[in-house]
Design a protein around this motif. Sequence first.
Motif, PDB file in Angstrom:
ATOM      1  N   GLN A  25      30.038  31.041  41.031  1.00  0.00           N
ATOM      2  CA  GLN A  25      30.757  32.287  40.774  1.00  0.00           C
ATOM      3  C   GLN A  25      32.036  32.079  39.969  1.00  0.00           C
ATOM      4  O   GLN A  25      32.620  33.028  39.488  1.00  0.00           O
ATOM      5  CB  GLN A  25      31.173  32.934  42.097  1.00  0.00           C
ATOM      6  CG  GLN A  25      30.078  33.217  43.065  1.00  0.00           C
ATOM      7  CD  GLN A  25      30.661  33.754  44.356  1.00  0.00           C
ATOM      8  OE1 GLN A  25      31.389  34.744  44.353  1.00  0.00           O
ATOM      9  NE2 GLN A  25      30.366  33.099  45.456  1.00  0.00           N
ATOM     10  N   THR A  26      32.499  30.841  39.881  1.00  0.00           N
ATOM     11  CA  THR A  26      33.820  30.574  39.329  1.00  0.00           C
ATOM     12  C   THR A  26      33.850  29.235  38.601  1.00  0.00           C
ATOM     13  O   THR A  26      33.026  28.359  38.876  1.00  0.00           O
ATOM     14  CB  THR A  26      34.884  30.568  40.464  1.00  0.00           C
ATOM     15  OG1 THR A  26      36.160  30.248  39.904  1.00  0.00           O
ATOM     16  CG2 THR A  26      34.557  29.567  41.552  1.00  0.00           C
ATOM     17  N   ASN A  62      42.413  24.163  38.414  1.00  0.00           N
ATOM     18  CA  ASN A  62      41.960  25.204  39.333  1.00  0.00           C
ATOM     19  C   ASN A  62      41.129  24.652  40.497  1.00  0.00           C
ATOM     20  O   ASN A  62      40.165  25.258  40.926  1.00  0.00           O
ATOM     21  CB  ASN A  62      41.190  26.287  38.575  1.00  0.00           C
ATOM     22  CG  ASN A  62      39.966  25.749  37.859  1.00  0.00           C
ATOM     23  OD1 ASN A  62      39.712  24.555  37.827  1.00  0.00           O
ATOM     24  ND2 ASN A  62      39.203  26.649  37.263  1.00  0.00           N
ATOM     25  N   VAL A  87      48.170  33.580  41.196  1.00  0.00           N
ATOM     26  CA  VAL A  87      47.875  34.356  42.401  1.00  0.00           C
ATOM     27  C   VAL A  87      49.151  34.718  43.160  1.00  0.00           C
ATOM     28  O   VAL A  87      50.166  34.047  43.032  1.00  0.00           O
ATOM     29  CB  VAL A  87      46.901  33.594  43.334  1.00  0.00           C
ATOM     30  CG1 VAL A  87      45.615  33.275  42.588  1.00  0.00           C
ATOM     31  CG2 VAL A  87      47.530  32.339  43.906  1.00  0.00           C
ATOM     32  N   GLN A 118      34.249  32.602  50.486  1.00  0.00           N
ATOM     33  CA  GLN A 118      35.354  33.531  50.260  1.00  0.00           C
ATOM     34  C   GLN A 118      36.278  33.000  49.154  1.00  0.00           C
ATOM     35  O   GLN A 118      36.721  33.769  48.291  1.00  0.00           O
ATOM     36  CB  GLN A 118      36.143  33.747  51.552  1.00  0.00           C
ATOM     37  CG  GLN A 118      37.228  34.816  51.399  1.00  0.00           C
ATOM     38  CD  GLN A 118      37.941  35.063  52.706  1.00  0.00           C
ATOM     39  OE1 GLN A 118      38.885  34.355  53.028  1.00  0.00           O
ATOM     40  NE2 GLN A 118      37.491  36.074  53.447  1.00  0.00           N
ATOM     41  N   ASN A 121      34.619  33.582  45.829  1.00  0.00           N
ATOM     42  CA  ASN A 121      34.705  34.997  45.478  1.00  0.00           C
ATOM     43  C   ASN A 121      36.115  35.362  44.989  1.00  0.00           C
ATOM     44  O   ASN A 121      36.277  36.080  43.995  1.00  0.00           O
ATOM     45  CB  ASN A 121      34.315  35.851  46.682  1.00  0.00           C
ATOM     46  CG  ASN A 121      34.223  37.314  46.331  1.00  0.00           C
ATOM     47  OD1 ASN A 121      33.613  37.683  45.339  1.00  0.00           O
ATOM     48  ND2 ASN A 121      34.848  38.157  47.137  1.00  0.00           N
ATOM     49  N   LYS A 122      37.134  34.866  45.678  1.00  0.00           N
ATOM     50  CA  LYS A 122      38.510  35.179  45.290  1.00  0.00           C
ATOM     51  C   LYS A 122      38.869  34.556  43.942  1.00  0.00           C
ATOM     52  O   LYS A 122      39.566  35.170  43.126  1.00  0.00           O
ATOM     53  CB  LYS A 122      39.479  34.689  46.369  1.00  0.00           C
ATOM     54  CG  LYS A 122      39.402  35.493  47.658  1.00  0.00           C
ATOM     55  CD  LYS A 122      40.291  34.925  48.723  1.00  0.00           C
ATOM     56  CE  LYS A 122      41.700  35.418  48.506  1.00  0.00           C
ATOM     57  NZ  LYS A 122      42.539  35.286  49.706  1.00  0.00           N
ATOM     58  N   THR A 124      36.913  34.040  41.500  1.00  0.00           N
ATOM     59  CA  THR A 124      36.176  34.713  40.424  1.00  0.00           C
ATOM     60  C   THR A 124      37.075  35.640  39.617  1.00  0.00           C
ATOM     61  O   THR A 124      36.930  35.759  38.405  1.00  0.00           O
ATOM     62  CB  THR A 124      34.991  35.507  41.017  1.00  0.00           C
ATOM     63  OG1 THR A 124      34.143  34.589  41.676  1.00  0.00           O
ATOM     64  CG2 THR A 124      34.218  36.236  39.953  1.00  0.00           C
ATOM     65  N   HIS A 125      38.026  36.278  40.287  1.00  0.00           N
ATOM     66  CA  HIS A 125      38.921  37.220  39.611  1.00  0.00           C
ATOM     67  C   HIS A 125      39.870  36.525  38.634  1.00  0.00           C
ATOM     68  O   HIS A 125      40.269  37.123  37.633  1.00  0.00           O
ATOM     69  CB  HIS A 125      39.717  38.018  40.638  1.00  0.00           C
ATOM     70  CG  HIS A 125      38.840  38.771  41.586  1.00  0.00           C
ATOM     71  ND1 HIS A 125      38.077  39.852  41.207  1.00  0.00           N
ATOM     72  CD2 HIS A 125      38.580  38.579  42.896  1.00  0.00           C
ATOM     73  CE1 HIS A 125      37.388  40.291  42.241  1.00  0.00           C
ATOM     74  NE2 HIS A 125      37.669  39.544  43.282  1.00  0.00           N
ATOM     75  N   TYR A 126      40.226  35.291  38.925  1.00  0.00           N
ATOM     76  CA  TYR A 126      41.185  34.557  38.099  1.00  0.00           C
ATOM     77  C   TYR A 126      40.507  33.505  37.225  1.00  0.00           C
ATOM     78  O   TYR A 126      40.999  33.180  36.141  1.00  0.00           O
ATOM     79  CB  TYR A 126      42.224  33.877  38.989  1.00  0.00           C
ATOM     80  CG  TYR A 126      43.013  34.862  39.806  1.00  0.00           C
ATOM     81  CD1 TYR A 126      44.133  35.500  39.279  1.00  0.00           C
ATOM     82  CD2 TYR A 126      42.630  35.190  41.105  1.00  0.00           C
ATOM     83  CE1 TYR A 126      44.852  36.416  40.024  1.00  0.00           C
ATOM     84  CE2 TYR A 126      43.352  36.109  41.865  1.00  0.00           C
ATOM     85  CZ  TYR A 126      44.451  36.718  41.314  1.00  0.00           C
ATOM     86  OH  TYR A 126      45.156  37.636  42.051  1.00  0.00           O
ATOM     87  N   PRO A 128      36.746  33.205  36.291  1.00  0.00           N
ATOM     88  CA  PRO A 128      35.327  33.556  36.320  1.00  0.00           C
ATOM     89  C   PRO A 128      34.457  32.380  35.855  1.00  0.00           C
ATOM     90  O   PRO A 128      34.932  31.483  35.153  1.00  0.00           O
ATOM     91  CB  PRO A 128      35.232  34.743  35.363  1.00  0.00           C
ATOM     92  CG  PRO A 128      36.457  34.687  34.524  1.00  0.00           C
ATOM     93  CD  PRO A 128      37.504  33.978  35.309  1.00  0.00           C
TER      94      PRO A 128
END
Length: 145
Positions: A25-26, A62, A87, A118, A121-122, A124-126, A128
């Motif tokens: 996801q990331t 990251n 973040v 989790q 998923n989190k 992914t926003h920063y 992807p």
Amino acid sequence: MALIDFLTTDEQQRIVSAITEAERQTSGEICVHVTPRCWGNVMTTAQKKFNQLKLYETERRNAVLIFIAYKSHKFAILGDQGINELVPDDFWKDTLTLLGEKLKAGETCNGLCETILQIGNKLTHYFPAIKDDINELSNEITYED
């Protein structure tokens, strides 16, 4: 003491699979490190382990470390500089709460797997997922006596 004293072979594989799934996801990298004891401040110890494992060497800075000292009943979640620059300060709060509740309930493997997913998923926003992403860090659990 061996890692098998904390996590069965099957549980270890489930955690590695959760890391693999979360990293789909990331572009972020997720690592789990387990040790029996942590003397002193868990964040300081986790930061030292983060540096020893050279998790700061990812291209986008990251990487995330989930650090567990199971006999000391201590744990921490650390993100590298690239994450921390983007973040909010309380970014890990709900993830730490989830992990703490699961560990306290004796649901170690499920708690780690849910926490890992989790985090993916989190992130992914920063960070992807990107085409042709390279897995820069091993998904295997690191351990020390």
